[in-house]
Design a protein around this motif. Structure first.
Motif, PDB file in Angstrom:
ATOM      1  N   ALA A 183       0.854  -1.186   0.000  1.00 18.05           N
ATOM      2  CA  ALA A 183       0.000   0.000   0.000  1.00 18.05           C
ATOM      3  C   ALA A 183       0.889   1.235   0.000  1.00 18.05           C
ATOM      4  O   ALA A 183       2.009   1.209   0.510  1.00 18.05           O
ATOM      5  CB  ALA A 183      -0.910   0.012   1.223  1.00 18.05           C
ATOM      6  N   GLU A 184       0.364   2.293  -0.588  1.00 12.58           N
ATOM      7  CA  GLU A 184       1.067   3.579  -0.594  1.00 12.58           C
ATOM      8  C   GLU A 184       0.373   4.490   0.407  1.00 12.58           C
ATOM      9  O   GLU A 184      -0.841   4.710   0.314  1.00 12.58           O
ATOM     10  CB  GLU A 184       1.012   4.183  -1.992  1.00 12.58           C
ATOM     11  CG  GLU A 184       1.776   5.477  -2.115  1.00 12.58           C
ATOM     12  CD  GLU A 184       1.618   6.083  -3.507  1.00 12.58           C
ATOM     13  OE1 GLU A 184       2.028   5.434  -4.494  1.00 12.58           O
ATOM     14  OE2 GLU A 184       1.046   7.188  -3.585  1.00 12.58           O
ATOM     15  N   HIS A 185       1.140   4.974   1.381  1.00 11.88           N
ATOM     16  CA  HIS A 185       0.611   5.813   2.447  1.00 11.88           C
ATOM     17  C   HIS A 185       1.326   7.155   2.474  1.00 11.88           C
ATOM     18  O   HIS A 185       2.509   7.243   2.117  1.00 11.88           O
ATOM     19  CB  HIS A 185       0.824   5.167   3.820  1.00 11.88           C
ATOM     20  CG  HIS A 185       0.160   3.855   4.011  1.00 11.88           C
ATOM     21  ND1 HIS A 185      -1.205   3.709   4.014  1.00 11.88           N
ATOM     22  CD2 HIS A 185       0.677   2.623   4.222  1.00 11.88           C
ATOM     23  CE1 HIS A 185      -1.504   2.434   4.222  1.00 11.88           C
ATOM     24  NE2 HIS A 185      -0.386   1.762   4.352  1.00 11.88           N
ATOM     25  N   PRO A 186       0.653   8.192   2.953  1.00  8.31           N
ATOM     26  CA  PRO A 186       1.374   9.444   3.208  1.00  8.31           C
ATOM     27  C   PRO A 186       2.332   9.204   4.377  1.00  8.31           C
ATOM     28  O   PRO A 186       2.008   8.464   5.307  1.00  8.31           O
ATOM     29  CB  PRO A 186       0.261  10.425   3.599  1.00  8.31           C
ATOM     30  CG  PRO A 186      -0.863   9.559   4.103  1.00  8.31           C
ATOM     31  CD  PRO A 186      -0.762   8.263   3.330  1.00  8.31           C
ATOM     32  N   VAL A 187       3.503   9.791   4.332  1.00  8.14           N
ATOM     33  CA  VAL A 187       4.454   9.657   5.442  1.00  8.14           C
ATOM     34  C   VAL A 187       3.926  10.393   6.671  1.00  8.14           C
ATOM     35  O   VAL A 187       4.122   9.956   7.799  1.00  8.14           O
ATOM     36  CB  VAL A 187       5.858  10.137   5.029  1.00  8.14           C
ATOM     37  CG1 VAL A 187       6.797  10.263   6.222  1.00  8.14           C
ATOM     38  CG2 VAL A 187       6.442   9.182   3.987  1.00  8.14           C
ATOM     39  N   VAL A 188       3.227  11.485   6.447  1.00  6.94           N
ATOM     40  CA  VAL A 188       2.560  12.208   7.532  1.00  6.94           C
ATOM     41  C   VAL A 188       1.062  12.133   7.256  1.00  6.94           C
ATOM     42  O   VAL A 188       0.611  12.484   6.171  1.00  6.94           O
ATOM     43  CB  VAL A 188       3.004  13.683   7.611  1.00  6.94           C
ATOM     44  CG1 VAL A 188       2.227  14.433   8.686  1.00  6.94           C
ATOM     45  CG2 VAL A 188       4.505  13.778   7.857  1.00  6.94           C
TER      46      VAL A 188
END
Length: 160
Positions: free
Chosen positions: A45-50
């Motif tokens: 999955a691709e997530h925002p780092v923040v």
């Protein structure tokens, strides 16, 4: 400046990580059990780092052992940036060390915390029962959401 930079980053995470890599002693039967149960189906999955916590509105780093790489960066650059940010998350003033006693149950909100078990229990048994409550995908400061990058194929189907 570092906060603004981190808020612009997205990272790929996966459940396929080296369970025994940082353990002093990783018993083969436990590593094998991990492979059979936890990574029999590999997800990315691709997530925002923040991300922004849905109830409190507070911003938190979304990192940890499931991190694979930053989108748009080489693996070497990703590792260095991850190390810089992860070291912020695990500074002593940002952590809780639980002194376990028989009968304890500890619950934390993974939307704002990161679990990291210190392997200091020797040959004492450690039992973890993990429960994930379904909820909304992580939301970045800019409003974009986490997204699935790859998911396991049903048995018998080939990936094109």
């Amino acid at each position: 400046a570092l906060k603004r930079f981190a808020e612009s980053l997205r990272a790929v995470h996966s459940n396929d990580y080296d369970y025994g890599a940082e353990r002093i002693v990783a018993e083969e039967h436990r590593v094998q059990h991990h492979r059979q149960v936890f990574v029999s189906s590999v997800w990315e999955a691709e997530h925002p780092v923040v991300h922004v916590h849905p109830q409190t509105g507070e911003r938190a780093l979304l990192l940890g052992h499931f991190f694979k790489h930053l989108v748009g960066f080489s693996s070497r650059e990703s590792a260095r940036i991850f190390e810089l940010l992860q070291n912020r998350a695990i500074q002593l003033e940002n952590t809780v060390r639980w002194q376990w006693q028989q009968g304890d149950v500890v619950i934390w909100d993974n939307r704002s915390t990161q679990h990291y078990a210190v392997n200091d229990y020797g040959n004492q048994p450690r039992v973890v029962r993990r429960v994930t409550v379904e909820g909304e995908p992580a939301v970045a400061v800019d409003g974009s959401r986490s997204r699935t990058v790859s998911r396991p194929q049903p048995a018998g189907q080939q990936v094109a």
